[in-house]
Write a protein that holds these residues in place. Structure first.
Motif, mmCIF file in Angstrom:
data_model
loop_
_atom_site.group_PDB
_atom_site.id
_atom_site.type_symbol
_atom_site.label_atom_id
_atom_site.label_comp_id
_atom_site.label_asym_id
_atom_site.label_seq_id
_atom_site.Cartn_x
_atom_site.Cartn_y
_atom_site.Cartn_z
ATOM 1 N N LEU A 305 2.261 -52.568 19.048
ATOM 2 C CA LEU A 305 2.836 -52.233 19.986
ATOM 3 C C LEU A 305 2.742 -53.459 20.984
ATOM 4 O O LEU A 305 3.411 -53.424 21.941
ATOM 5 N N GLY A 306 2.881 -54.988 20.100
ATOM 6 C CA GLY A 306 2.669 -55.490 20.991
ATOM 7 C C GLY A 306 2.533 -57.143 19.799
ATOM 8 O O GLY A 306 2.220 -56.788 19.460
ATOM 9 N N SER A 307 2.403 -58.757 21.019
ATOM 10 C CA SER A 307 2.379 -59.206 20.439
ATOM 11 C C SER A 307 0.364 -59.906 19.682
ATOM 12 O O SER A 307 0.442 -60.682 19.146
ATOM 13 N N ARG A 308 0.417 -58.856 20.381
ATOM 14 C CA ARG A 308 -1.360 -58.963 20.667
ATOM 15 C C ARG A 308 -2.513 -57.850 20.522
ATOM 16 O O ARG A 308 -3.741 -57.933 20.516
ATOM 17 N N THR A 309 -1.473 -56.363 19.996
ATOM 18 C CA THR A 309 -2.315 -55.150 20.578
ATOM 19 C C THR A 309 -2.098 -53.998 19.606
ATOM 20 O O THR A 309 -0.288 -54.262 19.276
ATOM 21 N N THR A 310 -2.335 -53.086 18.893
ATOM 22 C CA THR A 310 -2.141 -52.577 17.863
ATOM 23 C C THR A 310 -3.202 -51.722 17.844
ATOM 24 O O THR A 310 -3.860 -50.955 18.375
ATOM 25 N N GLY A 311 -2.139 -50.401 17.610
ATOM 26 C CA GLY A 311 -3.085 -49.460 18.088
ATOM 27 C C GLY A 311 -2.753 -47.805 16.597
ATOM 28 O O GLY A 311 -2.324 -48.636 15.591
ATOM 29 N N PHE A 312 -3.426 -47.280 16.176
ATOM 30 C CA PHE A 312 -4.014 -46.515 15.148
ATOM 31 C C PHE A 312 -4.162 -45.907 14.857
ATOM 32 O O PHE A 312 -4.507 -44.831 15.963
ATOM 33 N N VAL A 313 -4.067 -44.643 14.238
ATOM 34 C CA VAL A 313 -4.722 -43.100 14.123
ATOM 35 C C VAL A 313 -4.335 -42.291 12.643
ATOM 36 O O VAL A 313 -4.047 -42.806 11.328
ATOM 37 N N PHE A 314 -5.957 -41.639 12.815
ATOM 38 C CA PHE A 314 -6.200 -41.623 11.321
ATOM 39 C C PHE A 314 -6.224 -39.926 11.463
ATOM 40 O O PHE A 314 -7.377 -39.226 13.060
ATOM 41 N N VAL A 315 -6.785 -39.301 9.846
ATOM 42 C CA VAL A 315 -7.219 -37.891 10.181
ATOM 43 C C VAL A 315 -7.976 -38.010 9.163
ATOM 44 O O VAL A 315 -7.724 -38.122 7.979
ATOM 45 N N GLN A 316 -9.099 -37.899 9.089
ATOM 46 C CA GLN A 316 -10.395 -37.446 7.373
ATOM 47 C C GLN A 316 -10.740 -36.255 7.201
ATOM 48 O O GLN A 316 -10.553 -35.749 8.124
ATOM 49 N N VAL A 317 -10.266 -35.624 5.957
ATOM 50 C CA VAL A 317 -10.119 -34.230 5.723
ATOM 51 C C VAL A 317 -11.316 -34.227 4.274
ATOM 52 O O VAL A 317 -11.276 -35.192 3.410
ATOM 53 N N PRO A 318 -13.001 -33.955 4.711
ATOM 54 C CA PRO A 318 -13.274 -33.893 3.714
ATOM 55 C C PRO A 318 -13.230 -32.773 1.690
ATOM 56 O O PRO A 318 -12.066 -32.143 2.662
ATOM 57 N N VAL A 319 -12.934 -33.537 1.338
ATOM 58 C CA VAL A 319 -12.723 -33.712 -0.260
ATOM 59 C C VAL A 319 -13.675 -33.436 -1.028
ATOM 60 O O VAL A 319 -13.870 -32.495 -2.071
ATOM 61 N N TYR A 320 -15.249 -33.426 -0.620
ATOM 62 C CA TYR A 320 -16.118 -32.738 -1.282
ATOM 63 C C TYR A 320 -17.316 -33.870 -0.460
ATOM 64 O O TYR A 320 -17.803 -34.592 0.276
ATOM 65 N N ARG A 321 -18.718 -32.136 -0.603
ATOM 66 C CA ARG A 321 -19.405 -32.402 0.709
ATOM 67 C C ARG A 321 -20.444 -31.607 -0.498
ATOM 68 O O ARG A 321 -20.927 -30.755 -1.346
ATOM 69 N N ARG A 322 -21.905 -32.605 -0.693
ATOM 70 C CA ARG A 322 -23.315 -31.510 -1.071
ATOM 71 C C ARG A 322 -24.144 -32.325 -0.341
ATOM 72 O O ARG A 322 -24.973 -33.085 -0.123
ATOM 73 N N LEU A 323 -24.902 -31.145 0.210
ATOM 74 C CA LEU A 323 -25.645 -30.952 1.446
ATOM 75 C C LEU A 323 -26.984 -30.161 1.330
ATOM 76 O O LEU A 323 -27.140 -29.435 0.512
ATOM 77 N N ASN A 324 -28.321 -30.597 1.659
ATOM 78 C CA ASN A 324 -29.043 -30.433 1.728
ATOM 79 C C ASN A 324 -29.941 -29.407 2.418
ATOM 80 O O ASN A 324 -29.211 -29.609 3.979
ATOM 81 N N GLY A 325 -29.794 -28.199 2.189
ATOM 82 C CA GLY A 325 -30.419 -26.937 3.358
ATOM 83 C C GLY A 325 -28.507 -26.670 4.114
ATOM 84 O O GLY A 325 -27.951 -27.058 3.176
ATOM 85 N N LEU A 326 -29.144 -26.416 5.186
ATOM 86 C CA LEU A 326 -28.147 -25.561 6.194
ATOM 87 C C LEU A 326 -27.720 -26.889 6.804
ATOM 88 O O LEU A 326 -28.131 -26.973 7.945
#
Length: 342
Positions: A305-326
Protein backbone atom coordinates in the motif's frame (compact mmCIF):
# COMPACT_ATOMS: atom_id res chain seq x y z
CA UNK A 1 -23.10 -21.65 31.38
CA UNK A 2 -20.90 -24.62 32.20
CA UNK A 3 -21.94 -27.81 30.48
CA UNK A 4 -22.97 -30.87 32.43
CA UNK A 5 -20.39 -33.32 33.71
CA UNK A 6 -18.89 -35.95 31.44
CA UNK A 7 -21.53 -38.46 32.53
CA UNK A 8 -24.35 -36.30 31.12
CA UNK A 9 -25.83 -37.20 27.79
CA UNK A 10 -28.35 -36.06 25.22
CA UNK A 11 -30.51 -38.48 23.25
CA UNK A 12 -28.55 -41.17 21.44
CA UNK A 13 -30.20 -40.32 18.11
CA UNK A 14 -28.49 -36.92 18.31
CA UNK A 15 -25.04 -37.57 19.72
CA UNK A 16 -22.51 -39.97 21.08
CA UNK A 17 -19.64 -38.09 22.76
CA UNK A 18 -16.00 -39.10 22.65
CA UNK A 19 -14.01 -39.80 25.79
CA UNK A 20 -10.31 -39.71 26.59
CA UNK A 21 -8.14 -39.69 29.67
CA UNK A 22 -7.27 -36.40 31.34
CA UNK A 23 -3.54 -35.78 31.07
CA UNK A 24 -1.66 -34.41 34.09
CA UNK A 25 0.58 -31.37 33.80
CA UNK A 26 3.87 -33.25 33.41
CA UNK A 27 2.53 -35.12 30.36
CA UNK A 28 1.36 -31.86 28.75
CA UNK A 29 4.78 -30.31 29.43
CA UNK A 30 6.48 -33.31 27.81
CA UNK A 31 4.25 -33.11 24.72
CA UNK A 32 4.86 -29.37 24.48
CA UNK A 33 8.63 -29.81 24.63
CA UNK A 34 8.69 -32.74 22.22
CA UNK A 35 6.84 -30.90 19.47
CA UNK A 36 9.04 -27.85 19.83
CA UNK A 37 12.13 -30.03 19.65
CA UNK A 38 10.92 -31.63 16.41
CA UNK A 39 10.41 -28.21 14.86
CA UNK A 40 13.39 -26.37 16.32
CA UNK A 41 15.02 -25.88 12.93
CA UNK A 42 12.64 -23.09 12.31
CA UNK A 43 11.17 -18.29 13.41
CA UNK A 44 7.71 -18.24 14.69
CA UNK A 45 4.68 -16.18 14.20
CA UNK A 46 1.97 -15.45 16.67
CA UNK A 47 -1.23 -17.31 16.02
CA UNK A 48 -4.44 -16.67 17.89
CA UNK A 49 -4.61 -18.88 20.89
CA UNK A 50 -8.04 -17.67 21.82
CA UNK A 51 -10.89 -18.97 19.66
CA UNK A 52 -10.26 -17.78 16.17
CA UNK A 53 -7.66 -17.54 13.50
CA UNK A 54 -4.47 -19.57 13.51
CA UNK A 55 -2.98 -18.24 10.30
CA UNK A 56 0.23 -16.34 9.78
CA UNK A 57 -1.41 -13.11 8.77
CA UNK A 58 1.12 -10.92 6.98
CA UNK A 59 3.99 -12.48 5.11
CA UNK A 60 5.77 -9.17 4.71
CA UNK A 61 6.22 -9.36 8.48
CA UNK A 62 6.36 -13.15 8.71
CA UNK A 63 10.03 -13.21 7.93
CA UNK A 64 10.12 -10.44 10.53
CA UNK A 65 11.80 -7.09 9.94
CA UNK A 66 15.56 -7.48 9.65
CA UNK A 67 16.43 -3.79 10.00
CA UNK A 68 16.26 -2.00 13.36
CA UNK A 69 13.10 -0.07 14.01
CA UNK A 70 9.47 -0.18 15.09
CA UNK A 71 6.57 -1.76 13.20
CA UNK A 72 2.88 -1.39 14.10
CA UNK A 73 0.09 -3.72 12.98
CA UNK A 74 -3.67 -4.08 13.24
CA UNK A 75 -5.75 -7.12 12.33
CA UNK A 76 -9.52 -7.53 12.27
CA UNK A 77 -11.11 -10.96 12.40
CA UNK A 78 -14.73 -12.01 12.00
CA UNK A 79 -16.23 -15.46 12.48
CA UNK A 80 -19.57 -16.90 13.49
CA UNK A 81 -19.44 -20.24 15.28
CA UNK A 82 -22.81 -21.91 14.71
CA UNK A 83 -21.81 -25.35 13.42
CA UNK A 84 -22.37 -27.78 16.31
CA UNK A 85 -20.06 -30.78 16.03
CA UNK A 86 -18.72 -33.81 17.86
CA UNK A 87 -15.83 -36.02 16.79
CA UNK A 88 -15.49 -35.58 13.04
CA UNK A 89 -19.20 -35.10 12.38
CA UNK A 90 -21.96 -32.53 12.62
CA UNK A 91 -24.73 -32.63 15.25
CA UNK A 92 -28.34 -31.95 14.28
CA UNK A 93 -29.21 -29.44 17.01
CA UNK A 94 -32.76 -29.22 15.65
CA UNK A 95 -33.37 -32.84 16.68
CA UNK A 96 -32.74 -32.15 20.38
CA UNK A 97 -35.86 -32.29 22.56
CA UNK A 98 -35.72 -29.67 25.34
CA UNK A 99 -35.18 -29.66 28.22
CA UNK A 100 -32.10 -31.89 28.07
CA UNK A 101 -29.43 -32.82 30.61
CA UNK A 102 -26.60 -31.14 28.71
CA UNK A 103 -26.05 -27.59 27.52
CA UNK A 104 -26.63 -27.08 23.78
CA UNK A 105 -24.74 -24.04 22.53
CA UNK A 106 -26.37 -22.21 19.64
CA UNK A 107 -24.03 -19.45 18.42
CA UNK A 108 -20.91 -17.47 19.24
CA UNK A 109 -20.21 -14.38 17.11
CA UNK A 110 -16.71 -12.87 17.28
CA UNK A 111 -15.62 -9.47 15.95
CA UNK A 112 -12.09 -8.95 17.21
CA UNK A 113 -9.20 -6.56 16.65
CA UNK A 114 -5.53 -7.27 17.40
CA UNK A 115 -3.05 -4.41 17.81
CA UNK A 116 0.66 -5.15 17.65
CA UNK A 117 4.03 -3.45 18.08
CA UNK A 118 7.29 -5.06 16.95
CA UNK A 119 10.71 -3.59 17.74
CA UNK A 120 13.87 -4.94 16.10
CA UNK A 121 17.15 -4.21 17.85
CA UNK A 122 20.72 -5.16 17.07
CA UNK A 123 22.26 -8.63 16.69
CA UNK A 124 19.05 -10.35 15.57
CA UNK A 125 17.04 -9.75 18.75
CA UNK A 126 13.51 -8.32 18.73
CA UNK A 127 10.51 -7.89 21.03
CA UNK A 128 6.82 -7.96 20.22
CA UNK A 129 3.55 -7.09 22.00
CA UNK A 130 0.04 -8.01 20.85
CA UNK A 131 -3.16 -6.89 22.55
CA UNK A 132 -6.62 -8.11 21.47
CA UNK A 133 -9.85 -6.15 21.76
CA UNK A 134 -12.72 -8.66 21.73
CA UNK A 135 -16.41 -8.26 20.89
CA UNK A 136 -18.25 -11.53 21.56
CA UNK A 137 -21.96 -12.41 21.42
CA UNK A 138 -23.03 -15.84 22.67
CA UNK A 139 -26.34 -17.67 22.99
CA UNK A 140 -27.04 -21.12 24.39
CA UNK A 141 -29.73 -23.33 25.93
CA UNK A 142 -28.50 -24.44 29.32
CA UNK A 143 -29.04 -27.80 30.93
CA UNK A 144 -32.67 -28.06 32.02
CA UNK A 145 -33.80 -24.94 30.11
CA UNK A 146 -36.11 -24.71 27.12
CA UNK A 147 -35.24 -21.17 25.96
CA UNK A 148 -32.00 -19.39 25.09
CA UNK A 149 -29.78 -17.33 27.35
CA UNK A 150 -27.58 -14.63 25.80
CA UNK A 151 -24.42 -12.74 26.67
CA UNK A 152 -22.56 -9.92 24.95
CA UNK A 153 -19.18 -8.63 26.07
CA UNK A 154 -16.46 -6.43 24.67
CA UNK A 155 -13.12 -5.38 26.06
CA UNK A 156 -9.43 -6.10 26.30
CA UNK A 157 -8.26 -9.70 26.04
CA UNK A 158 -5.01 -11.24 27.25
CA UNK A 159 -1.79 -9.37 26.41
CA UNK A 160 1.08 -11.26 24.74
CA UNK A 161 4.71 -10.26 25.19
CA UNK A 162 7.36 -12.10 23.19
CA UNK A 163 11.06 -11.94 22.47
CA UNK A 164 12.72 -13.60 19.51
CA UNK A 165 16.09 -14.26 18.00
CA UNK A 166 16.33 -14.42 14.22
CA UNK A 167 19.14 -15.17 11.79
CA UNK A 168 18.84 -13.93 8.21
CA UNK A 169 20.53 -14.77 4.94
CA UNK A 170 19.57 -13.79 1.40
CA UNK A 171 17.13 -16.68 0.87
CA UNK A 172 16.51 -18.02 4.38
CA UNK A 173 15.37 -16.85 7.80
CA UNK A 174 15.56 -18.99 10.95
CA UNK A 175 14.48 -17.95 14.40
CA UNK A 176 13.05 -18.76 17.81
CA UNK A 177 10.38 -17.06 19.89
CA UNK A 178 9.47 -17.16 23.57
CA UNK A 179 7.38 -15.13 25.97
CA UNK A 180 4.27 -14.91 28.13
CA UNK A 181 0.54 -14.40 27.78
CA UNK A 182 -0.62 -12.22 30.69
CA UNK A 183 -4.09 -12.35 32.31
CA UNK A 184 -5.28 -8.86 31.32
CA UNK A 185 -8.71 -9.99 30.06
CA UNK A 186 -11.79 -10.16 32.26
CA UNK A 187 -13.12 -13.47 33.65
CA UNK A 188 -16.38 -12.29 35.27
CA UNK A 189 -18.79 -12.12 32.32
CA UNK A 190 -22.37 -13.21 33.06
CA UNK A 191 -25.48 -13.88 30.99
CA UNK A 192 -27.51 -10.75 30.22
CA UNK A 193 -30.86 -12.25 29.16
CA UNK A 194 -32.78 -15.51 29.40
CA UNK A 195 -33.22 -18.06 32.19
CA UNK A 196 -29.49 -17.87 33.09
CA UNK A 197 -29.45 -14.07 33.58
CA UNK A 198 -26.74 -13.17 36.09
CA UNK A 199 -25.11 -16.62 35.97
CA UNK A 200 -21.43 -16.84 34.95
CA UNK A 201 -20.52 -17.68 31.39
CA UNK A 202 -18.25 -20.62 30.57
CA UNK A 203 -14.67 -19.80 31.54
CA UNK A 204 -13.58 -20.74 28.02
CA UNK A 205 -15.81 -17.97 26.63
CA UNK A 206 -14.62 -15.17 28.92
CA UNK A 207 -12.55 -12.29 27.52
CA UNK A 208 -9.47 -13.68 29.26
CA UNK A 209 -8.29 -17.03 30.59
CA UNK A 210 -7.20 -15.68 33.99
CA UNK A 211 -3.85 -17.47 33.75
CA UNK A 212 -0.28 -16.67 32.80
CA UNK A 213 0.84 -18.87 29.89
CA UNK A 214 4.25 -19.76 28.53
CA UNK A 215 4.64 -19.14 24.77
CA UNK A 216 7.44 -20.70 22.72
CA UNK A 217 7.99 -21.51 19.08
CA UNK A 218 10.22 -21.57 16.04
CA UNK A 219 10.00 -21.05 12.27
CA UNK A 220 11.80 -21.35 8.97
CA UNK A 221 11.38 -19.19 5.84
CA UNK A 222 12.93 -20.14 2.49
CA UNK A 223 13.00 -18.69 -1.03
CA UNK A 224 14.17 -21.54 -3.29
CA UNK A 225 13.48 -19.61 -6.51
CA UNK A 226 13.10 -15.87 -7.27
CA UNK A 227 9.30 -16.28 -7.61
CA UNK A 228 8.55 -18.81 -4.87
CA UNK A 229 8.69 -18.61 -1.09
CA UNK A 230 7.55 -21.01 1.61
CA UNK A 231 7.52 -21.17 5.41
CA UNK A 232 6.86 -23.49 8.35
CA UNK A 233 6.04 -22.15 11.82
CA UNK A 234 5.06 -23.56 15.19
CA UNK A 235 3.90 -21.82 18.38
CA UNK A 236 2.92 -23.49 21.63
CA UNK A 237 0.87 -22.06 24.52
CA UNK A 238 1.15 -23.75 27.95
CA UNK A 239 -0.81 -22.45 30.99
CA UNK A 240 1.45 -22.23 34.05
CA UNK A 241 -1.19 -22.32 36.82
CA UNK A 242 -4.89 -22.45 37.60
CA UNK A 243 -7.13 -19.47 38.36
CA UNK A 244 -10.32 -19.82 40.37
CA UNK A 245 -10.78 -23.47 39.55
CA UNK A 246 -9.85 -23.28 35.87
CA UNK A 247 -6.87 -24.28 33.73
CA UNK A 248 -7.36 -23.37 30.04
CA UNK A 249 -6.40 -25.64 27.17
CA UNK A 250 -2.76 -25.92 26.24
CA UNK A 251 -2.42 -25.65 22.46
CA UNK A 252 0.03 -25.93 19.60
CA UNK A 253 -0.43 -24.14 16.26
CA UNK A 254 1.48 -25.16 13.13
CA UNK A 255 1.36 -23.06 9.94
CA UNK A 256 2.85 -23.76 6.56
CA UNK A 257 2.35 -22.01 3.25
CA UNK A 258 3.64 -20.82 -0.09
CA UNK A 259 3.51 -17.46 -1.87
CA UNK A 260 4.03 -16.44 -5.51
CA UNK A 261 6.32 -13.44 -5.85
CA UNK A 262 5.79 -11.28 -8.91
CA UNK A 263 6.36 -7.79 -10.26
CA UNK A 264 2.97 -6.43 -9.13
CA UNK A 265 2.03 -4.99 -5.74
CA UNK A 266 -0.12 -8.08 -4.99
CA UNK A 267 1.22 -11.37 -3.66
CA UNK A 268 -1.11 -14.41 -3.60
CA UNK A 269 -0.61 -16.94 -0.82
CA UNK A 270 -1.95 -20.28 0.28
CA UNK A 271 -1.60 -21.59 3.82
CA UNK A 272 -2.43 -24.76 5.72
CA UNK A 273 -3.07 -24.09 9.43
CA UNK A 274 -3.32 -26.82 12.04
CA UNK A 275 -4.19 -26.46 15.72
CA UNK A 276 -4.23 -29.01 18.56
CA UNK A 277 -5.93 -28.13 21.85
CA UNK A 278 -5.76 -30.18 25.04
CA UNK A 279 -8.78 -30.38 27.32
CA UNK A 280 -9.56 -27.73 29.91
CA UNK A 281 -9.14 -28.77 33.54
CA UNK A 282 -10.51 -27.81 36.93
CA UNK A 283 -13.93 -27.70 38.62
CA UNK A 284 -14.96 -24.66 36.52
CA UNK A 285 -13.80 -26.23 33.24
CA UNK A 286 -15.97 -27.82 30.59
CA UNK A 287 -13.56 -30.74 30.33
CA UNK A 288 -15.87 -33.06 28.42
CA UNK A 289 -16.55 -30.50 25.70
CA UNK A 290 -13.10 -29.02 25.12
CA UNK A 291 -9.99 -29.90 23.14
CA UNK A 292 -9.44 -31.44 19.75
CA UNK A 293 -7.67 -30.98 16.43
CA UNK A 294 -8.57 -28.68 13.52
CA UNK A 295 -6.97 -28.02 10.13
CA UNK A 296 -7.74 -25.10 7.81
CA UNK A 297 -6.98 -24.20 4.20
CA UNK A 298 -6.39 -20.45 3.96
CA UNK A 299 -6.05 -18.58 0.66
CA UNK A 300 -5.00 -14.96 0.98
CA UNK A 301 -3.46 -11.90 -0.60
CA UNK A 302 -1.01 -9.23 0.55
CA UNK A 303 -0.76 -5.83 -1.11
CA UNK A 304 1.92 -3.14 -0.98
CA UNK A 305 0.00 0.00 0.00
CA UNK A 306 3.07 2.24 0.16
CA UNK A 307 6.78 2.18 0.81
CA UNK A 308 6.18 1.41 4.51
CA UNK A 309 2.68 -0.11 4.56
CA UNK A 310 1.34 -3.54 3.65
CA UNK A 311 -2.26 -4.80 3.75
CA UNK A 312 -3.53 -8.37 3.80
CA UNK A 313 -6.73 -10.42 3.66
CA UNK A 314 -7.27 -14.14 4.30
CA UNK A 315 -10.20 -16.54 4.42
CA UNK A 316 -9.77 -19.69 6.53
CA UNK A 317 -11.93 -22.66 5.63
CA UNK A 318 -11.91 -25.77 7.87
CA UNK A 319 -10.99 -28.97 6.04
CA UNK A 320 -10.75 -31.37 9.00
CA UNK A 321 -11.96 -31.28 12.61
CA UNK A 322 -11.89 -33.90 15.35
CA UNK A 323 -13.43 -32.46 18.54
CA UNK A 324 -14.14 -33.76 22.02
CA UNK A 325 -17.76 -33.67 23.18
CA UNK A 326 -20.07 -30.97 21.79
CA UNK A 327 -18.44 -27.83 20.39
CA UNK A 328 -19.41 -24.93 18.14
CA UNK A 329 -17.10 -24.22 15.20
CA UNK A 330 -17.03 -21.58 12.45
CA UNK A 331 -17.63 -22.42 8.80
CA UNK A 332 -15.10 -19.74 7.79
CA UNK A 333 -12.88 -17.10 9.41
CA UNK A 334 -12.20 -13.78 7.69
CA UNK A 335 -9.06 -11.83 8.65
CA UNK A 336 -7.77 -8.55 7.24
CA UNK A 337 -5.28 -5.99 8.42
CA UNK A 338 -2.39 -3.66 7.84
CA UNK A 339 1.28 -3.44 8.88
CA UNK A 340 3.25 -0.19 8.89
CA UNK A 341 6.93 0.44 9.53
CA UNK A 342 7.19 3.57 11.68
Amino acid sequence: MRAAAASSRIPARVLMTNSSANHPLYIRVALFGAILALTSGAPPVLGCSECGCTLSSDWSAQGYPDTPGLTASARLEYYESNDLRTGTGRVNAGAVAYPTDQEIQRETLNRNMWLGLDYVGANGWAVEAQLPFLDRYHRTIAEGDTTESESCASGVGDLRLLARYQKFSMYRSIGFQFGLKLPTGGIDQTFATGPQTGEPLDRGLQLGSGTTDLLAGASLFRRPTPNLGWFVQVLGDLPLHERRGFIPSANIVVNTGVRWLNSTAFTPQLQVNARWDAREHGPEADTANSGGFSAYLSPGLTAELGSRTTGFVFVQVPVYRRLNGLQLTPKAIISLGVTCRL
